[in-house]
Design a protein around this motif. Sequence first.
Motif, PDB file in Angstrom:
ATOM      1  N   LEU A  73      29.612  35.098 -33.109  1.00  0.00           N
ATOM      2  CA  LEU A  73      30.038  33.711 -32.895  1.00  0.00           C
ATOM      3  C   LEU A  73      30.101  32.909 -34.190  1.00  0.00           C
ATOM      4  CD1 LEU A  73      27.878  32.934 -29.718  1.00  0.00           C
ATOM      5  CD2 LEU A  73      30.210  33.833 -29.828  1.00  0.00           C
ATOM      6  N   THR A  74      29.835  33.566 -35.310  1.00  0.00           N
ATOM      7  CA  THR A  74      29.790  32.830 -36.569  1.00  0.00           C
ATOM      8  C   THR A  74      31.077  32.946 -37.378  1.00  0.00           C
ATOM      9  OG1 THR A  74      28.854  34.680 -37.840  1.00  0.00           O
ATOM     10  CG2 THR A  74      27.312  33.228 -36.685  1.00  0.00           C
ATOM     11  N   ASP A  75      31.974  33.837 -36.977  1.00  0.00           N
ATOM     12  CA  ASP A  75      33.228  33.982 -37.708  1.00  0.00           C
ATOM     13  C   ASP A  75      34.324  33.187 -37.000  1.00  0.00           C
ATOM     14  OD1 ASP A  75      33.927  35.490 -35.495  1.00  0.00           O
ATOM     15  OD2 ASP A  75      33.540  37.397 -36.481  1.00  0.00           O
ATOM     16  N   SER A  76      35.539  33.334 -37.460  1.00  0.00           N
ATOM     17  CA  SER A  76      36.664  32.585 -36.868  1.00  0.00           C
ATOM     18  C   SER A  76      37.522  33.467 -35.979  1.00  0.00           C
ATOM     19  CB  SER A  76      37.529  31.975 -37.985  1.00  0.00           C
ATOM     20  OG  SER A  76      38.021  32.995 -38.848  1.00  0.00           O
ATOM     21  N   ILE A  77      36.965  34.572 -35.525  1.00  0.00           N
ATOM     22  CA  ILE A  77      37.706  35.511 -34.676  1.00  0.00           C
ATOM     23  C   ILE A  77      37.254  35.306 -33.242  1.00  0.00           C
ATOM     24  CG2 ILE A  77      38.190  37.932 -34.215  1.00  0.00           C
ATOM     25  CD1 ILE A  77      37.581  38.480 -37.173  1.00  0.00           C
ATOM     26  N   TRP A  78      38.203  34.919 -32.387  1.00  0.00           N
ATOM     27  CA  TRP A  78      37.870  34.588 -31.004  1.00  0.00           C
ATOM     28  C   TRP A  78      38.775  35.363 -30.065  1.00  0.00           C
ATOM     29  CZ3 TRP A  78      33.723  31.456 -30.216  1.00  0.00           C
ATOM     30  CH2 TRP A  78      33.273  30.709 -31.313  1.00  0.00           C
ATOM     31  N   LEU A  79      38.170  36.070 -29.142  1.00  0.00           N
ATOM     32  CA  LEU A  79      38.938  36.877 -28.197  1.00  0.00           C
ATOM     33  C   LEU A  79      39.621  36.019 -27.142  1.00  0.00           C
ATOM     34  CD1 LEU A  79      39.640  39.812 -27.598  1.00  0.00           C
ATOM     35  CD2 LEU A  79      37.604  39.956 -26.161  1.00  0.00           C
ATOM     36  N   TYR A  80      38.971  34.932 -26.740  1.00  0.00           N
ATOM     37  CA  TYR A  80      39.524  34.059 -25.701  1.00  0.00           C
ATOM     38  C   TYR A  80      39.794  32.647 -26.201  1.00  0.00           C
ATOM     39  CZ  TYR A  80      38.292  37.742 -22.395  1.00  0.00           C
ATOM     40  OH  TYR A  80      38.215  38.935 -21.725  1.00  0.00           O
ATOM     41  N   GLY A  81      39.719  32.450 -27.498  1.00  0.00           N
ATOM     42  CA  GLY A  81      39.982  31.131 -28.053  1.00  0.00           C
ATOM     43  C   GLY A  81      38.698  30.459 -28.505  1.00  0.00           C
ATOM     44  N   GLY A  82      38.747  29.798 -29.674  1.00  0.00           N
ATOM     45  CA  GLY A  82      37.553  29.173 -30.231  1.00  0.00           C
ATOM     46  C   GLY A  82      37.566  27.665 -30.211  1.00  0.00           C
ATOM     47  N   ASP A  83      38.495  27.056 -29.477  1.00  0.00           N
ATOM     48  CA  ASP A  83      38.503  25.603 -29.356  1.00  0.00           C
ATOM     49  C   ASP A  83      37.460  25.187 -28.315  1.00  0.00           C
ATOM     50  OD1 ASP A  83      40.176  25.110 -26.562  1.00  0.00           O
ATOM     51  OD2 ASP A  83      40.812  26.904 -27.650  1.00  0.00           O
ATOM     52  N   PRO A  84      37.051  23.923 -28.315  1.00  0.00           N
ATOM     53  CA  PRO A  84      35.980  23.488 -27.393  1.00  0.00           C
ATOM     54  C   PRO A  84      36.271  23.809 -25.931  1.00  0.00           C
ATOM     55  CG  PRO A  84      36.382  21.795 -29.039  1.00  0.00           C
ATOM     56  CD  PRO A  84      37.447  22.835 -29.234  1.00  0.00           C
ATOM     57  N   GLU A  85      37.511  23.613 -25.498  1.00  0.00           N
ATOM     58  CA  GLU A  85      37.843  23.859 -24.089  1.00  0.00           C
ATOM     59  C   GLU A  85      37.678  25.335 -23.740  1.00  0.00           C
ATOM     60  OE1 GLU A  85      39.701  22.176 -26.220  1.00  0.00           O
ATOM     61  OE2 GLU A  85      39.424  20.139 -25.463  1.00  0.00           O
ATOM     62  N   SER A  86      38.172  26.216 -24.626  1.00  0.00           N
ATOM     63  CA  SER A  86      38.070  27.650 -24.347  1.00  0.00           C
ATOM     64  C   SER A  86      36.624  28.110 -24.348  1.00  0.00           C
ATOM     65  CB  SER A  86      38.866  28.445 -25.385  1.00  0.00           C
ATOM     66  OG  SER A  86      40.241  28.136 -25.330  1.00  0.00           O
ATOM     67  N   ILE A  87      35.839  27.611 -25.290  1.00  0.00           N
ATOM     68  CA  ILE A  87      34.427  27.985 -25.334  1.00  0.00           C
ATOM     69  C   ILE A  87      33.703  27.481 -24.088  1.00  0.00           C
ATOM     70  CG2 ILE A  87      32.260  27.684 -26.595  1.00  0.00           C
ATOM     71  CD1 ILE A  87      33.919  27.464 -29.162  1.00  0.00           C
ATOM     72  N   ALA A  88      34.022  26.269 -23.675  1.00  0.00           N
ATOM     73  CA  ALA A  88      33.393  25.719 -22.469  1.00  0.00           C
ATOM     74  C   ALA A  88      33.730  26.571 -21.247  1.00  0.00           C
ATOM     75  CB  ALA A  88      33.848  24.277 -22.250  1.00  0.00           C
ATOM     76  N   THR A  89      34.974  27.011 -21.147  1.00  0.00           N
ATOM     77  CA  THR A  89      35.379  27.861 -20.026  1.00  0.00           C
ATOM     78  C   THR A  89      34.626  29.180 -20.057  1.00  0.00           C
ATOM     79  OG1 THR A  89      37.588  26.879 -19.960  1.00  0.00           O
ATOM     80  CG2 THR A  89      37.321  29.027 -18.926  1.00  0.00           C
ATOM     81  N   THR A  90      34.495  29.750 -21.254  1.00  0.00           N
ATOM     82  CA  THR A  90      33.771  31.023 -21.391  1.00  0.00           C
ATOM     83  C   THR A  90      32.326  30.866 -20.936  1.00  0.00           C
ATOM     84  OG1 THR A  90      35.177  31.749 -23.224  1.00  0.00           O
ATOM     85  CG2 THR A  90      33.014  32.782 -23.026  1.00  0.00           C
ATOM     86  N   ILE A  91      31.669  29.798 -21.371  1.00  0.00           N
ATOM     87  CA  ILE A  91      30.272  29.587 -20.998  1.00  0.00           C
ATOM     88  C   ILE A  91      30.146  29.298 -19.505  1.00  0.00           C
ATOM     89  CG2 ILE A  91      28.270  28.081 -21.316  1.00  0.00           C
ATOM     90  CD1 ILE A  91      29.176  27.689 -24.220  1.00  0.00           C
ATOM     91  N   HIS A  92      31.022  28.469 -18.995  1.00  0.00           N
ATOM     92  CA  HIS A  92      30.934  28.045 -17.599  1.00  0.00           C
ATOM     93  C   HIS A  92      31.257  29.182 -16.623  1.00  0.00           C
ATOM     94  CE1 HIS A  92      31.998  25.994 -13.830  1.00  0.00           C
ATOM     95  NE2 HIS A  92      31.249  24.976 -14.258  1.00  0.00           N
ATOM     96  N   ASP A  93      32.361  29.919 -16.913  1.00  0.00           N
ATOM     97  CA  ASP A  93      32.854  30.902 -15.941  1.00  0.00           C
ATOM     98  C   ASP A  93      32.592  32.351 -16.334  1.00  0.00           C
ATOM     99  OD1 ASP A  93      33.913  28.779 -14.471  1.00  0.00           O
ATOM    100  OD2 ASP A  93      35.808  28.838 -15.582  1.00  0.00           O
ATOM    101  N   SER A  94      32.229  32.578 -17.598  1.00  0.00           N
ATOM    102  CA  SER A  94      32.065  33.923 -18.136  1.00  0.00           C
ATOM    103  C   SER A  94      33.426  34.596 -18.314  1.00  0.00           C
ATOM    104  CB  SER A  94      31.169  34.772 -17.229  1.00  0.00           C
ATOM    105  OG  SER A  94      31.065  36.088 -17.725  1.00  0.00           O
ATOM    106  N   ARG A  95      33.417  35.744 -18.952  1.00  0.00           N
ATOM    107  CA  ARG A  95      34.627  36.558 -19.133  1.00  0.00           C
ATOM    108  C   ARG A  95      34.295  37.977 -18.698  1.00  0.00           C
ATOM    109  NH1 ARG A  95      38.714  32.778 -20.269  1.00  0.00           N
ATOM    110  NH2 ARG A  95      37.987  31.360 -21.929  1.00  0.00           N
ATOM    111  N   PHE A  96      35.309  38.706 -18.267  1.00  0.00           N
ATOM    112  CA  PHE A  96      35.052  40.067 -17.797  1.00  0.00           C
ATOM    113  C   PHE A  96      36.285  40.929 -18.072  1.00  0.00           C
ATOM    114  CE2 PHE A  96      34.209  43.456 -14.689  1.00  0.00           C
ATOM    115  CZ  PHE A  96      32.862  43.674 -14.926  1.00  0.00           C
ATOM    116  N   GLY A  97      36.589  41.119 -19.370  1.00  0.00           N
ATOM    117  CA  GLY A  97      37.743  41.932 -19.740  1.00  0.00           C
ATOM    118  C   GLY A  97      37.508  43.405 -19.427  1.00  0.00           C
ATOM    119  N   ILE A  98      38.554  44.076 -19.004  1.00  0.00           N
ATOM    120  CA  ILE A  98      38.469  45.494 -18.637  1.00  0.00           C
ATOM    121  C   ILE A  98      39.485  46.292 -19.439  1.00  0.00           C
ATOM    122  CG2 ILE A  98      38.781  47.175 -16.782  1.00  0.00           C
ATOM    123  CD1 ILE A  98      37.915  45.013 -14.820  1.00  0.00           C
TER     124      ILE A  98
END
Length: 290
Positions: A238-263
Amino acid sequence: MADNKREIDTATNTETTGHEWDGIRELDTPMPRWWLITFYITIVWAIIYTIFMPAWPMINSATPGILGYSSREEVAQELATANEVNAPLDERLANMEITSVVEDPELLRFATAGGGAIFRNYCSQCHGAGAAGAVGGYPNLLDDDWLWGGTLADIQQTLTHGIRYEEDPDTRYSQMPAFGDILEEEEINSLVQYVLSLSNQEHDAEAAGAGTELFMDNCSACHGEDGKGMQDQGAPNLTDSIWLYGGDPESIATTIHDSRFGIMPAFGGRLSDEDIRKAAIYVHTLGGGQ
């Protein structure tokens, strides 16, 4: 105005078609003999072709023709010939430690070429033709940021057993909780601000301070206390600028709130061990392999 009267044109001694527009008569000029002969030859050729070659479509196939030619059979024979030629190299690849392939220039070229074809056929749909991935759960394979490790052995394992692919008992598996069911909205916002601070993005310092303890209590077990992730857990840095689902506040909030489950599907049941090795070597040579 059209006139349907047929007559002989005195200038060319050719019969007209009977059509006339604005005083211009259309001549009924016969086709050149060479053109007619060519036309008749094409008809004869078409008849001969339909006799000797597959031609007329039927319900489930086509007429086989006297020669019994099949383009599918021709391709199958070419593939069989290619496989026969490549068999010694495939055998060497199967019996050699995958990390030792890079020391054999001939085998490395063979594996890389074959792996490129396999990648374009099976992997490019998600990772892109250039393997750069896409935001939304499709990792970039060109950088050195690997969720589960980027060594040849790691890539081979991922290709063989997939990620969270429930049909394979040996699949790589991790699960991030959906904190929307655990934390309050204000707490999630504090976590978002803290995560933003980890990657040196613009953030609310006060909220990030409040999110520090929340991160240590809820996230550090997988992402580490420094937020740099853990490859054995598949937890991202989480310390670099590489984001699988987006590193903007909205995307991070969605990740924390709903989780992710890539297959990612497992290719162990679809590809041979040799082909999986080829694909692993190809991905590793793209520049991001560890």
